[in-house]
Motif scaffolding. Structure first.
Motif, mmCIF file in Angstrom:
data_model
loop_
_atom_site.group_PDB
_atom_site.id
_atom_site.type_symbol
_atom_site.label_atom_id
_atom_site.label_comp_id
_atom_site.label_asym_id
_atom_site.label_seq_id
_atom_site.Cartn_x
_atom_site.Cartn_y
_atom_site.Cartn_z
ATOM 1 N N GLY A 199 0.797 -1.221 0.000
ATOM 2 C CA GLY A 199 0.000 0.000 0.000
ATOM 3 C C GLY A 199 0.823 1.262 0.000
ATOM 4 N N SER A 200 2.079 1.173 0.431
ATOM 5 C CA SER A 200 2.954 2.344 0.449
ATOM 6 C C SER A 200 3.555 2.664 -0.915
ATOM 7 C CB SER A 200 4.088 2.127 1.455
ATOM 8 O OG SER A 200 4.851 0.977 1.104
ATOM 9 N N PHE A 201 3.372 1.769 -1.887
ATOM 10 C CA PHE A 201 3.908 1.988 -3.236
ATOM 11 C C PHE A 201 2.916 2.872 -3.988
ATOM 12 C CE2 PHE A 201 4.985 1.153 -7.591
ATOM 13 C CZ PHE A 201 6.338 0.839 -7.599
ATOM 14 N N GLY A 202 3.268 4.146 -4.132
ATOM 15 C CA GLY A 202 2.336 5.114 -4.692
ATOM 16 C C GLY A 202 2.715 5.611 -6.073
ATOM 17 N N PRO A 203 2.002 6.616 -6.564
ATOM 18 C CA PRO A 203 2.245 7.135 -7.913
ATOM 19 C C PRO A 203 3.679 7.589 -8.156
ATOM 20 C CG PRO A 203 0.153 7.932 -7.087
ATOM 21 C CD PRO A 203 0.796 7.215 -5.945
ATOM 22 N N ALA A 204 4.349 8.121 -7.139
ATOM 23 C CA ALA A 204 5.730 8.579 -7.320
ATOM 24 C C ALA A 204 6.683 7.421 -7.599
ATOM 25 C CB ALA A 204 6.191 9.345 -6.076
ATOM 26 N N ASP A 205 6.247 6.188 -7.269
ATOM 27 C CA ASP A 205 7.102 5.018 -7.460
ATOM 28 C C ASP A 205 6.885 4.327 -8.806
ATOM 29 O OD1 ASP A 205 8.203 5.072 -4.753
ATOM 30 O OD2 ASP A 205 6.184 4.501 -4.106
ATOM 31 N N VAL A 206 5.958 4.808 -9.588
ATOM 32 C CA VAL A 206 5.635 4.138 -10.853
ATOM 33 C C VAL A 206 6.846 4.014 -11.788
ATOM 34 C CG1 VAL A 206 4.272 4.375 -12.981
ATOM 35 C CG2 VAL A 206 3.166 4.584 -10.749
ATOM 36 N N PRO A 207 7.744 5.002 -11.854
ATOM 37 C CA PRO A 207 8.926 4.808 -12.713
ATOM 38 C C PRO A 207 9.745 3.576 -12.334
ATOM 39 C CG PRO A 207 8.660 7.121 -12.191
ATOM 40 C CD PRO A 207 7.656 6.393 -11.351
ATOM 41 N N LEU A 208 9.799 3.226 -11.046
ATOM 42 C CA LEU A 208 10.499 2.007 -10.630
ATOM 43 C C LEU A 208 9.837 0.781 -11.230
ATOM 44 C CD1 LEU A 208 11.132 2.738 -6.838
ATOM 45 C CD2 LEU A 208 12.857 2.629 -8.635
ATOM 46 N N LEU A 209 8.511 0.759 -11.182
ATOM 47 C CA LEU A 209 7.767 -0.355 -11.765
ATOM 48 C C LEU A 209 7.979 -0.413 -13.270
ATOM 49 C CD1 LEU A 209 5.642 -2.637 -11.630
ATOM 50 C CD2 LEU A 209 3.880 -0.852 -11.837
ATOM 51 N N ALA A 210 7.929 0.728 -13.931
ATOM 52 C CA ALA A 210 8.100 0.760 -15.383
ATOM 53 C C ALA A 210 9.461 0.204 -15.778
ATOM 54 C CB ALA A 210 7.943 2.197 -15.897
ATOM 55 N N ASN A 211 10.486 0.594 -15.062
ATOM 56 C CA ASN A 211 11.835 0.104 -15.364
ATOM 57 C C ASN A 211 11.931 -1.401 -15.124
ATOM 58 O OD1 ASN A 211 14.731 0.550 -15.960
ATOM 59 N ND2 ASN A 211 14.996 -0.035 -13.823
ATOM 60 N N PHE A 212 11.311 -1.868 -14.063
ATOM 61 C CA PHE A 212 11.331 -3.298 -13.758
ATOM 62 C C PHE A 212 10.634 -4.093 -14.854
ATOM 63 C CE2 PHE A 212 9.135 -6.913 -11.633
ATOM 64 C CZ PHE A 212 10.250 -7.654 -11.267
ATOM 65 N N LEU A 213 9.463 -3.660 -15.270
ATOM 66 C CA LEU A 213 8.716 -4.384 -16.299
ATOM 67 C C LEU A 213 9.469 -4.394 -17.630
ATOM 68 C CD1 LEU A 213 5.069 -3.130 -15.554
ATOM 69 C CD2 LEU A 213 6.027 -5.391 -15.035
ATOM 70 N N ARG A 214 10.129 -3.300 -17.952
ATOM 71 C CA ARG A 214 10.888 -3.239 -19.213
ATOM 72 C C ARG A 214 12.017 -4.262 -19.254
ATOM 73 N NH1 ARG A 214 10.318 2.520 -18.858
ATOM 74 N NH2 ARG A 214 12.326 2.632 -17.755
ATOM 75 N N ARG A 215 12.558 -4.597 -18.099
ATOM 76 C CA ARG A 215 13.705 -5.492 -18.043
ATOM 77 C C ARG A 215 13.320 -6.961 -17.961
ATOM 78 N NH1 ARG A 215 16.832 -3.055 -13.088
ATOM 79 N NH2 ARG A 215 18.334 -4.705 -13.574
ATOM 80 N N LEU A 216 12.054 -7.267 -17.783
ATOM 81 C CA LEU A 216 11.630 -8.658 -17.675
ATOM 82 C C LEU A 216 11.578 -9.311 -19.047
ATOM 83 C CD1 LEU A 216 8.760 -8.290 -15.049
ATOM 84 C CD2 LEU A 216 11.004 -9.336 -14.677
ATOM 85 N N PRO A 217 11.828 -10.620 -19.112
ATOM 86 C CA PRO A 217 11.793 -11.312 -20.410
ATOM 87 C C PRO A 217 10.380 -11.405 -20.965
ATOM 88 C CG PRO A 217 12.079 -12.887 -18.621
ATOM 89 C CD PRO A 217 12.212 -11.526 -18.008
ATOM 90 N N GLY A 218 10.292 -11.393 -22.275
ATOM 91 C CA GLY A 218 8.985 -11.464 -22.927
ATOM 92 C C GLY A 218 8.395 -12.857 -22.974
ATOM 93 N N SER A 219 9.073 -13.836 -22.409
ATOM 94 C CA SER A 219 8.576 -15.220 -22.441
ATOM 95 C C SER A 219 7.459 -15.465 -21.446
ATOM 96 C CB SER A 219 9.730 -16.195 -22.176
ATOM 97 O OG SER A 219 10.440 -15.841 -21.002
ATOM 98 N N PHE A 220 7.245 -14.517 -20.519
ATOM 99 C CA PHE A 220 6.151 -14.628 -19.556
ATOM 100 C C PHE A 220 5.199 -13.450 -19.730
ATOM 101 C CE2 PHE A 220 9.585 -16.898 -17.294
ATOM 102 C CZ PHE A 220 8.925 -18.071 -16.935
ATOM 103 N N ARG A 221 3.998 -13.637 -19.214
ATOM 104 C CA ARG A 221 3.024 -12.558 -19.146
ATOM 105 C C ARG A 221 3.004 -12.050 -17.701
ATOM 106 N NH1 ARG A 221 -2.533 -13.111 -17.975
ATOM 107 N NH2 ARG A 221 -3.790 -11.357 -18.678
ATOM 108 N N TYR A 222 2.719 -10.748 -17.515
ATOM 109 C CA TYR A 222 2.827 -10.153 -16.190
ATOM 110 C C TYR A 222 1.523 -9.457 -15.798
ATOM 111 C CZ TYR A 222 7.629 -11.190 -17.280
ATOM 112 O OH TYR A 222 8.773 -11.861 -17.650
ATOM 113 N N ALA A 223 1.291 -9.415 -14.489
ATOM 114 C CA ALA A 223 0.104 -8.763 -13.945
ATOM 115 C C ALA A 223 0.501 -8.038 -12.670
ATOM 116 C CB ALA A 223 -0.990 -9.786 -13.664
ATOM 117 N N VAL A 224 -0.073 -6.869 -12.455
ATOM 118 C CA VAL A 224 0.334 -6.003 -11.343
ATOM 119 C C VAL A 224 -0.878 -5.680 -10.477
ATOM 120 C CG1 VAL A 224 1.306 -3.752 -10.715
ATOM 121 C CG2 VAL A 224 2.228 -5.015 -12.686
#
Length: 283
Positions: free
Chosen positions: A112-137
């Motif tokens: 719950g503490s992960f807020g809008p200001a942290d979204v760039p961290l999530l974006a960077n993480f998702l970009r680095r994940l392999p495309g062989s899996f599907r992801y859900a947040v």
């Protein structure tokens, strides 16, 4: 077009002798559960990454169409918040690889503490994940549900990554005060956010929390019946996980949800009939 339904786990003491045979070896419990539901949440991976050998036994107990939604370890999402987690992520991805197509989505549940200001961290993480899996947040910060700008920014990040936004709908649960020990415990732990019913992909995922009373659980999920029917008619194939505070009737409730949707969409294939379970005896 397909609707998969499931629960938060595949074994539960309250299910023994009701939904699952008892006694039953640990290595057979998932197979028995898969006779009731065709999806399950992988919550145990949040606490510890299993071995590949363990995950291979999960695959061996389920058919190729069974759906796992498997949670990333808390070290990645909660403790380190995507920073310096390369080793943990590699170990997790390697461990779940034996699931193959059964891995419907790898699930990034955020605190719950992960807020809008942290979204760039999530974006960077998702970009680095392999495309062989599907992801859900799954997010729990109220701003993502109450602030249109925060909602749009998160949707944009997820859409760019081809990831789904997983709502955890607790609105029916929090509609009135708890009446059991299990409900009182859940009252202090579950997130209170607005209901969200927007699909970003062709395979949306929903987590729904009802009450320990069956009638109130069924009443509370009626908006989801409407939403899922609409998604199916749009050509989507959703997965719905039914929770209650005690989860005592969760497998039967998940099947009932599927039946209610199928009554509206007759072209939907029925779930297979589960194997009969012998009642518990004293001797």
């Amino acid at each position: 077009m397909r609707l998969a339904v499931g629960c938060a786990m595949w074994t539960h003491k309250a299910w023994q002798g009701r939904f699952l045979p008892h006694p039953l070896p640990a290595g057979e419990r998932l197979r028995a559960y898969a006779g009731w539901c065709d999806a399950v949440e992988g919550n145990t991976t949040f606490y510890a990454t299993p071995t590949r050998e363990t995950v291979a036994t999960w695959a061996a107990q389920t058919g190729p169409d069974f759906r796992f939604v498997v949670k990333f370890p808390k070290a990645v999402t909660h403790e380190r918040r995507f920073t310096g987690v390369e080793q943990e992520v590699r170990a997790f991805l390697d461990a779940v690889e034996p699931l193959g197509p059964r891995a419907d989505a790898l699930w990034v549940q955020l605190p719950g503490s992960f807020g809008p200001a942290d979204v760039p961290l999530l974006a960077n993480f998702l970009r680095r994940l392999p495309g062989s899996f599907r992801y859900a947040v799954e997010v729990r910060h109220p701003a993502f549900f109450d602030d249109a700008r925060a909602t749009a920014e998160l949707e944009d990040v997820l859409t760019r990554a081809g990831a789904e936004w997983v709502p955890f709908d607790t609105t029916a649960f929090f509609r009135s005060a708890p009446t059991s020990d299990a409900e009182r415990d859940a009252w202090t732990k579950k997130p209170r956010v607005a209901r969200r019913a927007v699909a970003l992909t062709d395979r949306p995922i929903v987590r729904y929390l009802g009450r320990d009373e069956v009638a109130r659980t069924v009443e509370g999920w009626q908006p989801w019946v409407e939403t899922v029917v609409e998604w199916l008619r749009e050509g989507r194939s959703p997965t719905v996980f039914v929770h209650t505070p005690d989860n005592a009737d969760a497998p039967a409730l998940a099947r009932r949800f599927h039946d209610e949707v199928r009554a509206r969409v007759p072209a939907l294939d029925p779930l297979p009939d589960p194997a009969p379970v012998e009642p518990l005896t004293l001797f």
